[in-house]
Design a protein around this motif. Structure first.
Motif, mmCIF file in Angstrom:
data_model
loop_
_atom_site.group_PDB
_atom_site.id
_atom_site.type_symbol
_atom_site.label_atom_id
_atom_site.label_comp_id
_atom_site.label_asym_id
_atom_site.label_seq_id
_atom_site.Cartn_x
_atom_site.Cartn_y
_atom_site.Cartn_z
ATOM 1 N N ASN A 170 -9.933 2.584 -1.948
ATOM 2 C CA ASN A 170 -10.012 2.026 -0.601
ATOM 3 C C ASN A 170 -8.801 2.452 0.210
ATOM 4 O O ASN A 170 -7.661 2.388 -0.266
ATOM 5 C CB ASN A 170 -10.074 0.500 -0.645
ATOM 6 N N VAL A 171 -9.056 2.881 1.438
ATOM 7 C CA VAL A 171 -7.968 3.229 2.340
ATOM 8 C C VAL A 171 -8.160 2.467 3.645
ATOM 9 O O VAL A 171 -9.287 2.130 4.030
ATOM 10 C CB VAL A 171 -7.916 4.749 2.628
ATOM 11 N N LEU A 172 -7.056 2.194 4.291
ATOM 12 C CA LEU A 172 -7.084 1.544 5.603
ATOM 13 C C LEU A 172 -6.830 2.617 6.651
ATOM 14 O O LEU A 172 -5.791 3.267 6.646
ATOM 15 C CB LEU A 172 -6.032 0.448 5.677
ATOM 16 N N ARG A 173 -7.806 2.792 7.544
ATOM 17 C CA ARG A 173 -7.725 3.837 8.563
ATOM 18 C C ARG A 173 -7.987 3.207 9.932
ATOM 19 O O ARG A 173 -9.062 2.656 10.172
ATOM 20 C CB ARG A 173 -8.739 4.936 8.267
ATOM 21 N N ASP B 154 -3.750 7.641 6.479
ATOM 22 C CA ASP B 154 -4.450 6.608 5.715
ATOM 23 C C ASP B 154 -3.449 5.823 4.887
ATOM 24 O O ASP B 154 -2.429 6.360 4.432
ATOM 25 C CB ASP B 154 -5.492 7.219 4.778
ATOM 26 N N VAL B 155 -3.755 4.568 4.655
ATOM 27 C CA VAL B 155 -2.957 3.741 3.751
ATOM 28 C C VAL B 155 -3.843 3.383 2.563
ATOM 29 O O VAL B 155 -4.862 2.701 2.719
ATOM 30 C CB VAL B 155 -2.455 2.459 4.447
ATOM 31 N N GLY C 22 0.822 -1.196 0.000
ATOM 32 C CA GLY C 22 0.000 0.000 0.000
ATOM 33 C C GLY C 22 0.856 1.245 0.000
ATOM 34 O O GLY C 22 2.091 1.179 0.039
ATOM 35 N N ALA C 23 0.197 2.406 -0.057
ATOM 36 C CA ALA C 23 0.899 3.694 -0.051
ATOM 37 C C ALA C 23 0.417 4.494 1.145
ATOM 38 O O ALA C 23 -0.783 4.773 1.285
ATOM 39 C CB ALA C 23 0.633 4.447 -1.350
ATOM 40 N N LEU C 24 1.344 4.874 2.022
ATOM 41 C CA LEU C 24 1.018 5.614 3.231
ATOM 42 C C LEU C 24 0.915 7.109 2.909
ATOM 43 O O LEU C 24 1.837 7.698 2.341
ATOM 44 C CB LEU C 24 2.085 5.373 4.289
ATOM 45 N N VAL C 25 -0.205 7.715 3.289
ATOM 46 C CA VAL C 25 -0.426 9.148 3.062
ATOM 47 C C VAL C 25 0.191 9.916 4.226
ATOM 48 O O VAL C 25 -0.247 9.774 5.374
ATOM 49 C CB VAL C 25 -1.936 9.463 2.943
ATOM 50 N N SER C 26 1.201 10.721 3.923
ATOM 51 C CA SER C 26 1.845 11.520 4.969
ATOM 52 C C SER C 26 1.276 12.930 5.055
ATOM 53 O O SER C 26 1.391 13.597 6.092
ATOM 54 C CB SER C 26 3.355 11.592 4.721
ATOM 55 N N ALA C 27 0.658 13.409 3.964
ATOM 56 C CA ALA C 27 0.054 14.741 3.969
ATOM 57 C C ALA C 27 -0.982 14.826 2.856
ATOM 58 O O ALA C 27 -0.866 14.150 1.827
ATOM 59 C CB ALA C 27 1.114 15.823 3.799
ATOM 60 N N VAL C 28 -1.996 15.658 3.077
ATOM 61 C CA VAL C 28 -3.046 15.887 2.083
ATOM 62 C C VAL C 28 -3.102 17.377 1.790
ATOM 63 O O VAL C 28 -3.233 18.195 2.707
ATOM 64 C CB VAL C 28 -4.424 15.395 2.582
#
Length: 505
Positions: free
Chosen positions: A375-378, A343-344, A322-328
């Protein structure tokens, strides 16, 4: 030093082999003399069969039928680039233009009869793949990016002049067009379905010696080694050498699975590690260039990174995919869709996300404006979202723009692109301005000397309004004379420029 040592070793080996040859010759002479004393030897008699080689009992089947089917689709691309101007340096190695800029003029007492000299044209050879019966050819951007003339040679001996339709340096993909019909177009395969260990053939024109076929296997998938913005290379041990760039990597059914692009080598030649752009990526870029003249990439507006086992544990993940979101980014498509930092992203548009690089590829190949599921894993739970992808902002203007390729064209050495919304925002061009943006200008061109610069917007050519890049190119083709009047918008104002091609050289 390594080359010298290698040559010395080769020389020693040659000496040893030469000694063996001399010794053998001496023994043969001695034997002949001995046989002559005993009587004349029997004539040499060998058995020869003219029947074709049989595939029966071989460890591998014959690839000859595949090569016969594929070979006509792989062409040689010979390119030449314009002669560059070499400025004569002053004693001590000082070139004043380095310090005072290209507009600096030497004082009269320092003028010399030959301050500028033209260097010989550069020549290069690569490969290409015929992808349509009406003359579209897939190749690498680095094969044609600096080409002023392109010659395409086919296996049946025919030669055609080629024209660059579009280039995409971000994936090293380019499209060339020749005027021909009923060409032997290759068949594409789904590169997502290939497996490591499958047999492949590489077809191309290494070193310009002629079409060559090599075989090997798929060594790996999903490689990122060249530092391009978008990479998803197929790795193969099939021999790939300089000149193979743009050639075909095919499966045992003769279907195209990749375009040979680069090698990893310490010697400059093949060492068993070659890379090919997969057909699914190349096809998407090619169709974008042909249909729109550029590559429109999707944009989410997030900062992402790969998951490590330690990060996966912290974010309650079973694995590190997956890809980890560090900032939006505020106001971005991801922000509007409800994506949060931490979120991942595990799935995008129905496809599993392996890592950050694959997510970048998936988003980039999504049409701007499309609403796609994600889809994200939170906090250990799956959240289903829908994101409307926007166009990637801030792209370089010249990414998918061919430069003027005919030396007889007006504004020779100038590349133009359409003035789209992203370019307007980047260059701060008002909405009422219509025209074609200058994507590149050869610093040795007359247009550059006249004052035309990258980022200028061409409004008129010889008093004819310009709406887009295609019209600008058409107005430059087959000019009535060598002088072109150009009206441009630049940095908030308009001005006229006179480009006199008779002063070239």
């Amino acid at each position: 030093m390594k080359t010298s040592s290698s040559n010395q070793t080769l020389w020693k080996r040659t000496v040893v082999l030469g000694s063996v040859c001399v010794l053998s010759a001496s023994l043969m002479a001695f034997t002949s003399a001995k046989d002559g004393a005993a009587g004349k030897s029997d004539p040499l008699s060998i058995q020869v069969s003219d029947a074709p080689l049989s595939a029966a009992g071989r460890a591998y089947p014959s690839f000859a039928p595949i090569v016969k089917a594929v070979a006509p689709s792989v062409v040689k691309i010979a390119v030449s680039s314009e002669a560059k101007v070499s400025r004569m340096e002053l004693p001590g190695g000082m070139d004043l233009r380095r310090f005072f800029g290209p507009g600096f003029q030497f004082p009269d007492e320092m003028q010399q009869p030959q301050q500028r000299r033209h260097m010989p044209k550069e020549q290069g050879v690569g490969s290409g793949i015929i992808v349509s019966k009406d003359g579209y050819i897939l190749t690498n951007n680095h094969v044609v990016e600096n080409a002023s003339t392109i010659k395409v040679s086919m296996t049946d001996g025919r030669e055609f002049s080629g024209k660059v339709v579009g280039r995409d340096p971000k994936t090293d993909v380019a499209v060339v067009k020749i005027e021909a019909k009923d060409l032997p177009a290759i068949t594409f395969a789904d590169s997502d379905k290939i497996e490591v260990g499958e047999t492949v053939l590489a077809v191309g024109h290494p070193f310009g010696i002629g079409q060559t076929v090599t075989t090997g296997i798929i060594s790996a998938k999903g490689r990122a080694t060249l530092g391009l913005d978008y990479e998803d290379f197929i790795q193969t041990d099939a021999a790939i050498n300089p000149g193979n760039s743009g050639g075909a990597l095919v499966d045992v059914d003769g279907r195209l699975i990749g375009m040979n692009t680069a090698i990893l080598s310490r010697s400059g030649g093949n060492q068993g590690i070659g890379f090919a752009v997969p057909t699914n990526l190349a096809r998407w870029v090619m169709e974008s260039l042909v249909n729109t003249g550029r590559v429109d990439r999707g944009f989410l507006g997030v900062n992402i990174q790969d998951l490590t086992p330690q990060l996966a544990q912290q974010f309650k993940m079973d694995g590190a995919k997956g890809a980890l979101v560090s900032a939006v980014n505020p106001g971005s498509p991801a922000d509007k869709a409800g994506v949060k930092s931490g979120d991942v992203i595990t799935e995008f548009n129905g496809k599993t996300v392996k890592d950050s690089r694959h997510l970048k590829l998936q988003v980039g190949s999504t049409t701007p404006g499309a609403a796609v599921p994600m889809n994200v894993l939170r906090d250990g739970k799956t959240v289903n979202l829908t994101v409307t992808v926007k166009e990637l902002p801030g792209d370089k203007v010249a990414d998918a723009t061919p430069a003027a390729g005919n030396k007889d064209d007006a504004l020779h050495g100038v590349g133009v692109a359409d003035l789209d919304q992203a370019t307007r925002e980047q260059l701060k061009v008002p909405s009422h301005i219509k025209g074609a943006v200058v994507a590149s200008v050869d610093e040795d061109s007359v247009a550059y000397e006249a004052g035309l610069r990258e980022g200028d917007v061409i409004l008129e050519i010889n008093r004819h309004p310009v709406k887009d890049a295609e019209q600008a190119t058409a107005l430059c083709a087959k000019p009535e004379n060598m002088v072109t009047l150009v009206k441009v918008w630049s940095q908030g104002g308009t001005r006229f420029i006179v480009v006199d091609e008779s002063k070239a050289g």
